[in-house]
Design a protein around this motif. Structure first.
Motif, PDB file in Angstrom:
ATOM      1  N   ALA A 150       0.843  -1.196   0.000  1.00  0.00           N
ATOM      2  CA  ALA A 150       0.000   0.000   0.000  1.00  0.00           C
ATOM      3  C   ALA A 150       0.874   1.241   0.000  1.00  0.00           C
ATOM      4  CB  ALA A 150      -0.920  -0.004   1.224  1.00  0.00           C
ATOM      5  N   ILE A 151       0.230   2.373  -0.149  1.00  0.00           N
ATOM      6  CA  ILE A 151       0.891   3.660  -0.017  1.00  0.00           C
ATOM      7  C   ILE A 151       0.044   4.535   0.895  1.00  0.00           C
ATOM      8  CG2 ILE A 151      -0.199   4.666  -2.089  1.00  0.00           C
ATOM      9  CD1 ILE A 151       2.471   6.187  -2.521  1.00  0.00           C
ATOM     10  N   GLU A 152       0.705   5.268   1.755  1.00  0.00           N
ATOM     11  CA  GLU A 152       0.031   6.173   2.681  1.00  0.00           C
ATOM     12  C   GLU A 152       0.255   7.605   2.193  1.00  0.00           C
ATOM     13  OE1 GLU A 152      -0.088   5.330   7.117  1.00  0.00           O
ATOM     14  OE2 GLU A 152       1.099   7.183   7.081  1.00  0.00           O
ATOM     15  N   LEU A 153      -0.839   8.264   1.814  1.00  0.00           N
ATOM     16  CA  LEU A 153      -0.757   9.587   1.193  1.00  0.00           C
ATOM     17  C   LEU A 153      -1.214  10.660   2.175  1.00  0.00           C
ATOM     18  CD1 LEU A 153      -2.274   8.523  -2.241  1.00  0.00           C
ATOM     19  CD2 LEU A 153       0.143   8.989  -1.749  1.00  0.00           C
ATOM     20  N   HIS A 154      -0.489  11.778   2.178  1.00  0.00           N
ATOM     21  CA  HIS A 154      -0.753  12.871   3.118  1.00  0.00           C
ATOM     22  C   HIS A 154      -0.827  14.201   2.382  1.00  0.00           C
ATOM     23  CE1 HIS A 154       0.268  10.494   6.826  1.00  0.00           C
ATOM     24  NE2 HIS A 154       0.929   9.775   5.918  1.00  0.00           N
ATOM     25  N   ASP A 155      -1.705  15.079   2.874  1.00  0.00           N
ATOM     26  CA  ASP A 155      -1.715  16.429   2.309  1.00  0.00           C
ATOM     27  C   ASP A 155      -0.656  17.308   2.968  1.00  0.00           C
ATOM     28  OD1 ASP A 155      -2.794  17.237   4.786  1.00  0.00           O
ATOM     29  OD2 ASP A 155      -4.170  18.658   3.845  1.00  0.00           O
ATOM     30  N   SER A 156      -0.084  16.831   4.074  1.00  0.00           N
ATOM     31  CA  SER A 156       1.027  17.521   4.726  1.00  0.00           C
ATOM     32  C   SER A 156       1.735  16.515   5.620  1.00  0.00           C
ATOM     33  CB  SER A 156       0.532  18.715   5.558  1.00  0.00           C
ATOM     34  OG  SER A 156      -0.167  18.269   6.707  1.00  0.00           O
ATOM     35  N   ALA A 157       2.862  16.930   6.161  1.00  0.00           N
ATOM     36  CA  ALA A 157       3.639  16.028   7.012  1.00  0.00           C
ATOM     37  C   ALA A 157       2.936  15.716   8.319  1.00  0.00           C
ATOM     38  CB  ALA A 157       5.008  16.654   7.286  1.00  0.00           C
ATOM     39  N   PHE A 158       1.964  16.530   8.699  1.00  0.00           N
ATOM     40  CA  PHE A 158       1.310  16.366  10.000  1.00  0.00           C
ATOM     41  C   PHE A 158      -0.126  15.855   9.895  1.00  0.00           C
ATOM     42  CE2 PHE A 158       4.320  19.937  10.159  1.00  0.00           C
ATOM     43  CZ  PHE A 158       5.228  19.442  11.078  1.00  0.00           C
ATOM     44  N   SER A 159      -0.576  15.475   8.708  1.00  0.00           N
ATOM     45  CA  SER A 159      -1.943  14.994   8.551  1.00  0.00           C
ATOM     46  C   SER A 159      -2.042  13.525   8.924  1.00  0.00           C
ATOM     47  CB  SER A 159      -2.433  15.204   7.115  1.00  0.00           C
ATOM     48  OG  SER A 159      -1.742  14.329   6.247  1.00  0.00           O
TER      49      SER A 159
END
Length: 217
Positions: free
Chosen positions: A199-208
C-alpha cells in the motif's frame, strides 16, 4: 436442726425439684437443636436444587445471547465492504487533497538519461498519482510526506533527489496547488529487490493523518 440441714429462711431450694427442672430444660434445648438442624439441612438441599436450576438457566440464556449476537454472512460482507481501502483508480481524500493512484511501475533500475540520472540501490518503484486541491486555499504537495508500505508493514520514504534529477515531470517536489487545481505527479521510491508492495500512505502535509491506498494484487 440435725447435720447439714438449714432452716428455710436461708433460701436454699430442695434438690429434687431443681434437678427435674434442669432435665426438662435440657430436653427442650435438645429438641430445639434437632429441629433447627433438620430445617437447616432442608434449606441447604432446596438451595442446592434451586442453584443448579438457576445455573442451567443462566447457561442457556448466555448461549442464546451469543447465538443472537453472531453476525450473519451478509453482515460480515457488508462490514468488509465498508472497511475496504481504496485501491488503484479510486479517489482517496486526506485534508485538502484528493488523491488518485493511476499507475504503478516496479523493477526500474535507473531513472534519467545517460549523463544526468540516478541508479537505484535496489529497485525503483514509481507511483503515478493525480492530486487535486479540494480545499479553499493553496496547499503544498511534497513527495517527502508520502510513505510506501510493504507486506511486512515497513515504511519507505520517497527519494526526492532521484526524482528531481531523473524525472522531469514528477511534479512531486514542493509543488504548490491552488484550490480546484489538480496535478499529475510521480512518487519515486528506492526499495530492495525482494520488496513486495502492499500500500501507499498519502498525506496532504507532514502532519496529517493520511489515507492508505491498497496497491497489492
Amino acid at each position: 436442726m440435725h447435720g447439714n440441714q438449714h432452716p428455710p429462711q436461708y433460701g436454699y431450694a430442695q434438690p429434687y425439684p431443681q434437678t427435674v427442672i434442669v432435665q426438662k430444660k435440657g430436653g427442650g434445648c435438645l429438641r430445639g437443636v434437632l429441629i433447627g438442624a433438620a430445617v437447616l439441612a432442608g434449606l441447604v438441599v432446596v438451595g442446592g436444587i434451586l442453584g443448579g436450576s438457576s445455573g442451567r438457566s443462566t447457561g442457556s440464556e448466555d448461549t442464546t445471547v451469543t447465538e443472537a449476537s453472531a453476525p450473519t454472512k451478509e453482515q460480515t460482507e457488508q462490514k468488509r465492504t465498508e472497511q475496504r481501502r481504496p485501491g488503484i483508480g479510486d479517489p482517496a481524500k486526506d485534508g485538502k487533497f484528493s488523491f488518485k493512484v493511476t499507475k504503478i511501475e516496479k523493477g526500474v533500475e535507473r531513472v534519467g538519461g545517460e549523463y544526468l540520472g540516478s541508479d537505484a540501490q535496489g529497485q525503483y518503484v514509481l507511483v503515478h498519482v493525480t492530486v487535486k486541491n479540494i480545499g479553499d486555499e493553496a496547499q503544498l504537495f511534497s513527495d517527502s510526506s508520502q510513505k510506501l508500505i510493504d507486506t511486512r508493514g515497513r515504511q519507505y520514504d520517497a527519494d526526492s533527489g532521484a526524482a528531481a534529477l531523473g524525472l522531469k515531470n514528477s511534479n512531486a517536489f514542493l509543488n504548490n496547488i491552488n484550490p480546484g487545481n489538480a496535478v499529475s505527479g510521480i512518487l519515486l521510491f528506492d526499495v530492495p529487490k525482494e520488496f513486495r508492495i502492499k500500500a501507499i500512505e498519502l498525506h496532504d502535509s507532514a502532519f496529517s493523518g493520511g489515507v492508505t491506498v491498497a496497491l497489492s494484487n
